[in-house]
Enzyme design. Sequence first.
Site, PDB file in Angstrom:
ATOM      1  N   SER A   1      -4.417   8.091  -6.406  1.00 41.40           N
ATOM      2  CA  SER A   1      -3.450   7.823  -5.338  1.00 41.40           C
ATOM      3  C   SER A   1      -4.119   7.594  -3.991  1.00 41.40           C
ATOM      4  CB  SER A   1      -2.477   9.000  -5.230  1.00 41.40           C
ATOM      5  OG  SER A   1      -1.787   8.929  -4.008  1.00 41.40           O
TER       6      SER A   1
ATOM      7  N   ARG B   1      -0.361   1.685   8.379  1.00 43.35           N
ATOM      8  CA  ARG B   1      -1.611   2.244   8.907  1.00 43.35           C
ATOM      9  C   ARG B   1      -1.895   1.734  10.319  1.00 43.35           C
ATOM     10  NH1 ARG B   1      -1.366   2.572   3.494  1.00 43.35           N
ATOM     11  NH2 ARG B   1      -2.735   3.972   2.309  1.00 43.35           N
TER      12      ARG B   1
ATOM     13  N   GLN C   1      -2.423   7.336  -1.314  1.00 44.22           N
ATOM     14  CA  GLN C   1      -1.690   8.146  -0.336  1.00 44.22           C
ATOM     15  C   GLN C   1      -2.317   9.533  -0.212  1.00 44.22           C
ATOM     16  OE1 GLN C   1       2.390   7.898  -1.644  1.00 44.22           O
ATOM     17  NE2 GLN C   1       2.603   5.798  -0.934  1.00 44.22           N
TER      18      GLN C   1
ATOM     19  N   ASP D   1       1.994  -1.412  -8.168  1.00 38.56           N
ATOM     20  CA  ASP D   1       3.316  -1.825  -7.679  1.00 38.56           C
ATOM     21  C   ASP D   1       3.776  -3.156  -8.286  1.00 38.56           C
ATOM     22  OD1 ASP D   1       3.251   0.471  -6.174  1.00 38.56           O
ATOM     23  OD2 ASP D   1       2.574  -0.523  -4.352  1.00 38.56           O
TER      24      ASP D   1
ATOM     25  N   SER E   1       1.363  -1.569   3.262  1.00 39.44           N
ATOM     26  CA  SER E   1       0.376  -0.485   3.425  1.00 39.44           C
ATOM     27  C   SER E   1      -0.390  -0.637   4.744  1.00 39.44           C
ATOM     28  CB  SER E   1      -0.630  -0.512   2.272  1.00 39.44           C
ATOM     29  OG  SER E   1       0.018  -0.284   1.056  1.00 39.44           O
TER      30      SER E   1
HETATM   31  O1  SPQ Z   1       5.485   4.050   0.221  1.00 41.00           O
HETATM   32  P1  SPQ Z   1       5.949   4.125  -1.195  1.00 41.00           P
HETATM   33  O2  SPQ Z   1       7.403   4.379  -1.246  1.00 41.00           O
HETATM   34  O3  SPQ Z   1       5.172   5.102  -2.021  1.00 41.00           O
HETATM   35  O4  SPQ Z   1       5.708   2.644  -1.808  1.00 41.00           O
HETATM   36  C1  SPQ Z   1       5.071   2.102  -2.986  1.00 41.00           C
HETATM   37  C2  SPQ Z   1       5.774   0.702  -3.219  1.00 41.00           C
HETATM   38  O5  SPQ Z   1       6.089   0.307  -4.353  1.00 41.00           O
HETATM   39  O6  SPQ Z   1       5.940   0.004  -2.215  1.00 41.00           O
HETATM   40  C3  SPQ Z   1       5.158   2.979  -4.219  1.00 41.00           C
HETATM   41  F1  SPQ Z   1       6.317   3.231  -4.622  1.00 41.00           F
HETATM   42  O7  SPQ Z   1       3.704   1.748  -2.724  1.00 41.00           O
HETATM   43  C4  SPQ Z   1       2.630   2.698  -2.584  1.00 41.00           C
HETATM   44  C5  SPQ Z   1       1.640   2.519  -3.728  1.00 41.00           C
HETATM   45  O8  SPQ Z   1       2.246   2.663  -4.985  1.00 41.00           O
HETATM   46  C6  SPQ Z   1       1.955   2.439  -1.266  1.00 41.00           C
HETATM   47  C7  SPQ Z   1       0.590   3.053  -1.161  1.00 41.00           C
HETATM   48  C8  SPQ Z   1      -0.062   3.129   0.162  1.00 41.00           C
HETATM   49  O9  SPQ Z   1       0.307   2.385   1.086  1.00 41.00           O
HETATM   50  O10 SPQ Z   1      -1.019   3.921   0.282  1.00 41.00           O
HETATM   51  C9  SPQ Z   1      -0.099   3.496  -2.264  1.00 41.00           C
HETATM   52  C10 SPQ Z   1       0.469   3.504  -3.630  1.00 41.00           C
HETATM   53  O11 SPQ Z   1       0.933   4.795  -3.919  1.00 41.00           O
HETATM   54  P2  SPQ Z   1      -0.050   5.961  -4.479  1.00 41.00           P
HETATM   55  O12 SPQ Z   1       0.883   7.085  -4.829  1.00 41.00           O
HETATM   56  O13 SPQ Z   1      -0.702   5.367  -5.675  1.00 41.00           O
HETATM   57  O14 SPQ Z   1      -0.983   6.308  -3.447  1.00 41.00           O
END
Ligand code: SPQ
Length: 429
Positions: free
Chosen positions: A168, A28, A170, A316, A24
């Site tokens: 989330s 960033r 993200q 995760d 993450s």
């Molecule tokens: O990037 P991606 O594919 O979504 O990766 C995952 C992971 O397991 O590596 C989720 F599948 O991590 C996300 C995490 O679950 C990474 C993340 C971030 O860097 O902001 C936030 C989490 O997702 P979300 O949907 O809860 O925001």
Amino acid sequence: MSHVQFEYTSPRLEGEVMVPGDKSISHRSIIFGSISHGTTKVTNFLDGEDCLRTIAAFRKMGVRIEKEGSTVLVHGNGLEGLKKPGEAIDFGNSGTTTRLMLGLLSGLPFETTIFGDASLTKRPMNRVVDPLRKMGASIYGEADGNFLPITIHGGALQGITYRLPVKSAQVKSAVLLAGLLAEGETVVQEETETRNHTEVMLQAFGADLKQTEKGIAVTSKGNLTACDVEVPGDISSAAFFLIAGALVPGSKVTLKNVGLNHSRTGVLDVLKQMGASITVANERTTGGEKIGDLTIQYTALKGTTIEGNVIPRLIDEIPILALLATQADGKTVIKDAEELKVKETDRIEAVCKNLQALGADVTATEDGMVINGPSRLTGGTISSYMDHRIAMMGAIAALITEAPVKMDEKDSINISYPTFFDDLEAILQ
Ligand code: SPQ
């Protein structure tokens, strides 16, 4: 299809692992470095496929990025320095790149088309597209913009106040990034704490971002200034060896230099709740992120309930925690984790089917699973579902199964932990 086989005869784990940089934070560092003025030096950058997608995207938009191993120099020319990419951008398997870039691209004065692999193409984007459209974004794609490929006609945005309907980081980050380009103030409100690396890093890069009574508030005031980033080790990667240490009798494992940001340490809380023996040493803070060394020693564990506010703090790590729960005494209930269904694969289904195939007593529920332990894991044939975290769970499971574990592939680990098997080998006694 030919399978890979994992077979470890009476293993014990002992030693130190320096897990690679946090995924993450690595993403960033490239995004914020690229939109800042000056050169950002990133150290301990994660050399995983997802983070390389983020670098490739900014190179296509004209940012000069030099990379030598895990050191990256990002020569940012500010937001104005980004130019229309010459072709559509492939985000591969990376949900983080896609969702954060949707926020940024919405406010840039050009058109971009983005696409991804089969897994990413199934993941919902309306969670970010909806608030971005409220800010004035023009986004077009499959199923009214819910699925890739998506085309973004960047343009003027208006600040909004947005309460997150899903837990989330993200979504929060996409809205905050759009807020950097919007007129007026953008406020994001979250009921449950999700990872806050965007907020921490934006402040380090000089953004006008504050935690206020209304929520997390950002404005477009002022330029971002380059800021060196030392990426902490990824606790989500460390979790595989922490839990391996808790699974295999006689083990003692130290994970060095692990990120201990509160919004990510739910796995440690749950391990302690289950009775694990964990110590933290050499704590320090870098760029607003806490780091330390974790040592775990094998002890018998008991089942627990994992629910509510802790879920986004360990989302995760649920696949590997579920494996651990098969060996704990009593029932473990995981709930409020429906977000698992929209990860790289449906992780509720993938975890439950795989653990059942290995002989565990696991039942899937709408928002999690129920695991009765301890159960003998016999071994058997499973699938990675082309999901890095499921693949690593399968390999760790083989440390405690009676017979080998066969899996359809293992290369998906390259998404977040390319050196996973080398690190495992190094501590196997
Ligand atoms: O990037 P991606 O594919 O979504 O990766 C995952 C992971 O397991 O590596 C989720 F599948 O991590 C996300 C995490 O679950 C990474 C993340 C971030 O860097 O902001 C936030 C989490 O997702 P979300 O949907 O809860 O925001």
